[in-house]
Design a protein around this motif. Structure first.
Motif, short mmCIF file in Angstrom:
data_model
loop_
_atom_site.label_atom_id
_atom_site.label_comp_id
_atom_site.label_asym_id
_atom_site.label_seq_id
_atom_site.Cartn_x
_atom_site.Cartn_y
_atom_site.Cartn_z
N HIS A 150 0.80 -1.22 0.00
CA HIS A 150 0.00 0.00 0.00
C HIS A 150 0.84 1.28 0.00
O HIS A 150 0.30 2.36 -0.22
CB HIS A 150 -0.91 0.01 1.23
CG HIS A 150 -1.68 -1.26 1.41
ND1 HIS A 150 -2.76 -1.59 0.62
CD2 HIS A 150 -1.50 -2.30 2.27
CE1 HIS A 150 -3.24 -2.77 0.99
NE2 HIS A 150 -2.50 -3.23 1.98
N SER A 210 0.68 3.34 -16.93
CA SER A 210 0.21 3.04 -15.58
C SER A 210 0.62 1.63 -15.16
O SER A 210 0.44 0.66 -15.90
CB SER A 210 -1.32 3.16 -15.51
OG SER A 210 -1.79 2.69 -14.27
N GLN A 211 1.19 1.53 -13.97
CA GLN A 211 1.61 0.23 -13.44
C GLN A 211 0.58 -0.33 -12.46
O GLN A 211 0.87 -1.25 -11.69
CB GLN A 211 2.98 0.37 -12.76
CG GLN A 211 4.10 0.72 -13.73
CD GLN A 211 5.43 0.93 -13.05
OE1 GLN A 211 5.49 1.53 -11.98
NE2 GLN A 211 6.50 0.45 -13.65
N GLU A 212 -0.63 0.18 -12.54
CA GLU A 212 -1.69 -0.29 -11.66
C GLU A 212 -1.93 -1.79 -11.84
O GLU A 212 -2.22 -2.50 -10.87
CB GLU A 212 -2.99 0.49 -11.93
CG GLU A 212 -4.13 0.10 -10.99
CD GLU A 212 -5.38 0.91 -11.26
OE1 GLU A 212 -6.40 0.65 -10.58
OE2 GLU A 212 -5.36 1.79 -12.15
N VAL A 213 -1.81 -2.26 -13.07
CA VAL A 213 -2.02 -3.68 -13.33
C VAL A 213 -0.99 -4.53 -12.57
O VAL A 213 -1.31 -5.63 -12.09
CB VAL A 213 -1.95 -3.99 -14.84
CG1 VAL A 213 -0.57 -3.65 -15.42
CG2 VAL A 213 -2.27 -5.45 -15.12
N GLU A 220 0.49 -3.52 -9.72
CA GLU A 220 0.14 -3.37 -8.31
C GLU A 220 -0.93 -4.39 -7.93
O GLU A 220 -0.86 -5.02 -6.87
CB GLU A 220 -0.37 -1.95 -8.03
CG GLU A 220 0.69 -0.87 -8.08
CD GLU A 220 1.61 -0.89 -6.86
OE1 GLU A 220 1.33 -1.67 -5.92
OE2 GLU A 220 2.59 -0.13 -6.84
N LYS A 221 -1.93 -4.54 -8.77
CA LYS A 221 -3.01 -5.50 -8.50
C LYS A 221 -2.47 -6.93 -8.51
O LYS A 221 -2.84 -7.75 -7.66
CB LYS A 221 -4.12 -5.35 -9.56
CG LYS A 221 -4.89 -4.05 -9.46
CD LYS A 221 -5.96 -3.98 -10.55
CE LYS A 221 -6.77 -2.69 -10.43
NZ LYS A 221 -7.80 -2.59 -11.51
N GLU A 244 -3.32 -4.53 -20.99
CA GLU A 244 -2.91 -3.51 -20.03
C GLU A 244 -1.40 -3.36 -19.94
O GLU A 244 -0.89 -2.57 -19.14
CB GLU A 244 -3.48 -3.84 -18.65
CG GLU A 244 -5.01 -3.78 -18.59
CD GLU A 244 -5.54 -3.95 -17.17
OE1 GLU A 244 -4.94 -3.35 -16.25
OE2 GLU A 244 -6.54 -4.66 -17.00
#
Length: 309
Positions: free
Chosen positions: A32, A49-52, A54-55, A89
């Motif tokens: 987090h 975006s590196q959100e994928v 992170e998930k 993504e």
């Protein structure tokens, strides 16, 4: 700090008892808490975006859609993202030339960053496992090898030196004529204060004849087996500008200027874009470090949390 001693056995016992708990809580907090910009030298990259990722990090290991092996983020044997990382993504990078990566057979698949290039530039990157590599001889006028050595040249001089291997050049092989006339010719032209690239041609089509670049993916101690292969002899060798690596698996006893494979590819393309294409670099190839930068941050934070840095 490292030489500080503990005089109290009670304090030492308390530290040992609480150590595992603290490390566990700290590592969980990494899910987090983002790393600070000043702690991450790769933070300035223009990345998708590196959100994928992170998930996927929170989900843990997942299956490879091809071989069903359990992997984190991607499968390093099938060169595809795992099920928790949708391909749509993941950014795709278009390269200005083709790249061949020759991987040493003893190089551990899971430790290599070469797969990053294949994942992010699938149309332009091919990975070969030595000794199964192509024959390059007939096209050596349009191919170069990234490898430092006494005969290596800088990126900005690629076009000038490739003319030696061109079908329209003075000679196309070492058997046709000696290197001496070419060296003398180069010396005369340079003494005349001519730009090496202008000696070939002022047009971009002539100045960018390089079509493929070869990288060797191995530890530095393993490179000799590959670099001495007869199929790579006679190729123009390119040496990169000196840069410091951010790779977390630094080779013991080697300087920090020894780059990982994906770093070498990235830095070469940045230099090529500026020195050969003569265009301003605006982050066109930054996404080649999409996985690398994320893993760098993750591992650096974990080490800091564990008190190793």
């Amino acid at each position: 700090q490292l030489t500080m001693s503990l005089n109290s056995s009670t304090l030492l016992n308390e530290e040992n008892a609480q150590g595992a708990k603290r490390n566990t809580e700290c590592l969980e907090s990494l899910l987090h808490t983002p790393s600070s910009i000043q702690d991450n030298p790769l933070q300035q990259l223009q990345l998708a975006s590196q959100e994928v990722l992170e998930k996927a990090k929170k989900s843990g290991r997942s299956k490879c859609p091809r071989c069903n092996s359990s992997r984190m983020f991607y499968c390093y044997t099938c060169f595809v993202p795992v099920e928790t990382v949708p391909t749509k993504e993941i950014p795709t990078v278009k390269l200005p030339l083709k790249i061949d990566i020759i991987k040493h057979p003893n190089e551990t698949d899971g430790k290599s960053t070469a797969v990053h290039a294949k994942l992010l530039a699938p149309d332009d990157v091919t990975i070969y496992k030595y000794p199964c590599i192509p024959e390059y001889g007939e096209k050596r006028h349009e191919i170069a090898l990234i490898f430092p050595g006494p005969n290596s040249v800088s990126v900005k001089d690629i076009a000038f030196h490739l003319q030696k291997y061109s079908k329209k050049g003075v000679c196309s092989s070492d058997d046709d004529c000696s290197r001496e006339p070419l060296l003398k010719q180069a010396k005369i032209e340079l003494e005349g204060e001519k730009n090496p690239n202008e000696c070939v041609s002022s047009s971009r089509s002539e100045g960018t004849r390089l079509k493929k670049i070869i990288f060797i993916d191995s530890t530095w101690n393993q490179t000799n087996k590959i670099i001495t292969d007869e199929r790579l002899q006679g190729l123009l060798q390119i040496e990169l500008k000196t840069r410091k690596t951010c790779f977390w698996r630094h080779q013991k006893g080697k300087p920090d200027t020894y780059l990982s494979t994906i770093e070498a590819i990235y830095y070469f393309l940045v230099d090529y874009h500026q020195e050969i294409l003569k265009e301003s670099y605006k982050g066109q190839y930054d996404n080649l470090l999409f996985f690398f930068s994320f893993m760098y941050t993750l591992i650096k934070d974990a080490k800091c949390c564990a008190g190793k840095e």
